[in-house]
Design an enzyme around this catalytic site. Structure first.
Site, PDB file in Angstrom:
ATOM      1  N   ASP A 121      48.112  22.159  59.122  1.00  0.00           N
ATOM      2  CA  ASP A 121      48.704  23.466  58.832  1.00  0.00           C
ATOM      3  C   ASP A 121      49.279  23.530  57.427  1.00  0.00           C
ATOM      4  O   ASP A 121      49.831  24.555  57.026  1.00  0.00           O
ATOM      5  CB  ASP A 121      49.804  23.775  59.862  1.00  0.00           C
ATOM      6  CG  ASP A 121      49.354  24.786  60.907  1.00  0.00           C
ATOM      7  OD1 ASP A 121      48.174  25.177  60.883  1.00  0.00           O
ATOM      8  OD2 ASP A 121      50.175  25.187  61.743  1.00  0.00           O
ATOM      9  N   ASP A 168      51.038  13.599  67.660  1.00  0.00           N
ATOM     10  CA  ASP A 168      51.769  14.011  66.474  1.00  0.00           C
ATOM     11  C   ASP A 168      51.280  13.197  65.283  1.00  0.00           C
ATOM     12  O   ASP A 168      50.659  12.144  65.439  1.00  0.00           O
ATOM     13  CB  ASP A 168      53.270  13.779  66.668  1.00  0.00           C
ATOM     14  CG  ASP A 168      53.907  14.859  67.543  1.00  0.00           C
ATOM     15  OD1 ASP A 168      53.264  15.898  67.769  1.00  0.00           O
ATOM     16  OD2 ASP A 168      55.045  14.649  68.006  1.00  0.00           O
ATOM     17  N   ASP A 170      52.620  11.216  63.347  1.00  0.00           N
ATOM     18  CA  ASP A 170      53.128   9.854  63.201  1.00  0.00           C
ATOM     19  C   ASP A 170      52.879   8.991  64.430  1.00  0.00           C
ATOM     20  O   ASP A 170      53.364   7.859  64.478  1.00  0.00           O
ATOM     21  CB  ASP A 170      54.635   9.901  62.938  1.00  0.00           C
ATOM     22  CG  ASP A 170      55.405  10.536  64.098  1.00  0.00           C
ATOM     23  OD1 ASP A 170      55.078  11.689  64.443  1.00  0.00           O
ATOM     24  OD2 ASP A 170      56.312   9.886  64.653  1.00  0.00           O
ATOM     25  N   ASP A 260      55.303  22.716  74.728  1.00  0.00           N
ATOM     26  CA  ASP A 260      54.782  21.742  75.681  1.00  0.00           C
ATOM     27  C   ASP A 260      55.431  21.882  77.054  1.00  0.00           C
ATOM     28  O   ASP A 260      54.754  21.998  78.080  1.00  0.00           O
ATOM     29  CB  ASP A 260      54.988  20.327  75.134  1.00  0.00           C
ATOM     30  CG  ASP A 260      56.351  20.124  74.480  1.00  0.00           C
ATOM     31  OD1 ASP A 260      57.237  20.992  74.652  1.00  0.00           O
ATOM     32  OD2 ASP A 260      56.539  19.101  73.800  1.00  0.00           O
TER      33      ASP A 260
END
Length: 638
Positions: A121, A168, A170, A260
């Protein structure tokens, strides 16, 4: 990874844990009955009402805790689902290239056939180049509507695999993550499988011990309890989802920033099942400092509490089972603990200063009812945690999050989803007095409580004149005030004293290497793709450059010869050591060597560490030992 809850004393005495929990709830009910019926005489009505409301909250919270943590079932891997197609979504916005690089290297090492998609993004050319270099598809969009939820929804339109692994930026996956989780989808009603979040930077602000962090209780005890009630929810990452289940609820819901949690309630309301697989299969980056920790928890609080404003409110949402309704409400109820703590502290301060009592009680009543309830509640909290929770961990993090949880409650009065802010992934933590400003409400209460205690002590000594308190009550409230001050100090002082000066946590290991062009061998004791440390018989001047030659295994255990050009940044001789400790920065790595090193540090060593945790408790905290020999020749190849 076998969870800590499996290797503790409490986990071997499940029946005792349950007996203690039931006893605490029964004694607590007796205490509250007495409080409502017999303790109001001569008490201040406002303080009485506030305190008893906070006490009822504590009893209900313990009931929810016991409901979820009643038993902790073991996880077994199902047989992998044959011929399943999988898309891996790596979501990124502004994370550093080095963070995303490690995750994509991990995705490349996944053994099950899949397609990796980097959902950027940030629309960054460097990310597009990184994706191409590491075999991932680069996906972006024209805007950033609905943040991560919108990013995933856009990717759903340009991909078509049956299953989707969401990570994610990371969260580095272990090679067998799909082998461990695809088998659950043999059941056509399973919508998602959630796996634990664990973190490689074990010096973060949320780590209480090397192998225990603030979320360990949730992933080792609470999540398995939710799974028993078919109420496990998507935790944002390390989750394998069925595409048709997402599409069945209209994609990822965007009404809150807790997309979520919110989306999973909608799935359950549509009759889908969810599963929890209790095996650590990702290594992420925990917030490295208190600012990042509070930012993340504030987003969770604001987003999750906002679900009360939606049609997925667990109290009113249709077609949820009783267990699901209780489980979801328990998760949201916890965010009101900040208000409870504020009330308890405010009542204590008011009592110290005003002399007004929140209850009327004899010494005998306190010993017979209040003391057993307090002790049993404390022991039950530890026992239900199965060793994942230290005696003061709950109080410590509860106090630190008190202010942001209150702001989360206030957000209920505002419309709109709010802004999604990404948690910082790298940085240093200088601690210091700036921490006081981050938890202004807590420090203000702490200072006020300290002054109130001091004034009450001076009143007893005859130095000042405060409204009188009965002698026994004076001792009790001063003792409670000192205890609360200790808890506040236990929360704030460690954060103030923290000094984490490395941008990246170095994984401890034992590995031999040789300085190129010499016969000098050194022993590496920590390593990252950015730097390393080794022990040397002699000193090295800061700024000295040389090449280190060694071998590292890849995910298939094949040894690769590599050359590490390093520059000395520090050299010390500890008073209790016979060798110098040399810290180096790795410089000028070519891309192929860097990717090998990233794979070794972030995937191979992580896998070895997690595999080692299946051994007796304590082994997982030892340095990884790499059984390789440094090349004997002057070049990297032997």
């Amino acid at each position: 990874m076998i969870p800590p809850s499996r290797s503790t004393w409490w986990s071997g005495h499940e029946g005792l844990v349950q007996v203690i929990a039931v006893a605490a709830l029964i004694v607590g009910a007796a205490y509250l009955t007495w409080r409502f019926g017999w303790s109001i005489r001569s008490a201040n009505p406002l303080l009485f009402s506030a305190l008893i409301a906070a006490e009822v909250f504590g009893w209900v919270s313990l009931g929810f805790y016991a409901f979820l943590a009643w038993s902790v079932p073991s996880t077994r891997r199902p047989l992998p689902l044959p011929r399943s197609s999988v898309d891996v979504f790596v979501c990124t916005y502004d994370e550093p290239v080095e963070v995303v690089e490690a995750t994509l290297v991990g995705c490349r090492a996944i053994t099950t056939p899949h397609t990796t998609h980097l959902l950027d993004d940030g629309r960054r050319p460097r990310m597009a180049e990184l994706a191409s270099r590491l075999g991932a598809r680069y996906v972006t969009r024209a805007d950033n509507a609905h943040a991560k939820a919108g990013n995933i929804n856009h990717a759903l339109k340009v991909t078509d695999s049956e299953l989707i692994l969401v990570l994610d930026a990371d969260h580095i996956p272990m090679p067998d993550i799909l082998e461990a989780t695809t088998g659950y989808f043999a059941d056509p009603k399973v919508a998602l499988v959630q796996t634990p979040h664990d973190f490689s930077n074990r010096d973060s602000a949320q780590h209480t011990k090397t192998a225990r962090h603030e979320q360990t209780l949730f992933y080792s005890v609470i999540a398995p309890g939710k799974d028993r009630h078919n109420a496990m929810f998507w935790c944002g990452s390390a989750t394998l989802l069925r595409r048709t289940a997402l599409l069945d609820v209209g994609g990822v819901l965007t009404d809150t920033v807790a997309e979520d949690f919110h989306t999973t309630i909608a799935m359950h309301a549509r009759g889908w099942r969810t599963c929890y697989h209790e095996e650590t299969l990702v290594q992420g980056l925990a917030p490295h400092d208190l600012a990042g920790f509070l930012l993340q928890r504030a987003r969770w609080a604001r987003g999750n509490i906002a679900v009360f404003r939606t049609r997925e409110n667990p109290l009113t949402c249709r077609r949820l089972s009783f267990g699901q309704r209780v489980s979801y409400f328990a998760s949201l109820f916890n965010y009101f603990s900040g208000l409870q703590r504020l009330i308890l502290l405010a009542v204590l301060i008011a009592t110290l200063l005003s002399g007004e009592l929140p209850l009327h009680a004899s010494v005998l009543a306190l010993i017979a009812l209040w003391l057993p309830w307090s002790v049993l509640a404390f022991v039950a909290t530890i026992a239900l945690g199965r060793g994942t929770l230290g005696p003061l961990d709950s109080s410590r993090y509860g106090l630190l999050t008190m202010g942001i949880y209150l702001r989360g409650i206030a957000a209920l009065l505002r419309r709109g989803a709010g802004q999604f802010k990404v948690t910082p992934k790298y940085g240093v933590d200088l601690g210091g007095v700036r921490i006081v400003g981050m938890v202004r409400l807590l420090t203000t209460i702490g200072v006020t409580l300290a002054l109130a205690c001091l004034l009450r002590v001076l009143d007893v000594a005859g130095v000042v004149d405060l409204p009188s308190l009965p002698g026994f009550a004076t001792g009790v409230v001063i003792a409670l005030g000192v205890w609360e001050l200790y808890c506040i100090a236990n929360a704030v002082v460690p954060m103030v004293r923290r000094r984490q000066l490395r941008v990246r946590f170095r994984t401890p290991l034992l590995m031999s290497a040789r300085i190129a062009g010499t016969t000098i061998r050194v022993q590496l004791h920590d390593l990252t793709p950015e730097g390393l440390g080794f022990e040397s018989a002699g000193p090295y001047a800061v700024g000295t450059r040389f090449d280190l030659l060694t071998r590292i295994p890849d995910v298939g255990s094949v040894l690769d010869d590599i050359t590490l050009p390093v520059e000395v940044r520090s050299c010390t001789l500890p008073s209790d050591a016979a060798t110098h400790r040399v810290g180096c920065r790795i410089v000028e790595l070519d891309q192929v060597t860097r990717h090998r090193l990233v794979e070794y540090c972030d995937v191979v060593l992580a896998t070895q560490r997690l595999d080692g945790s299946r051994a007796p408790a304590g082994l997982s905290t030892r340095p990884a030992t790499v059984d390789v020999r440094a090349p004997a020749s002057g070049s990297a190849a032997s």
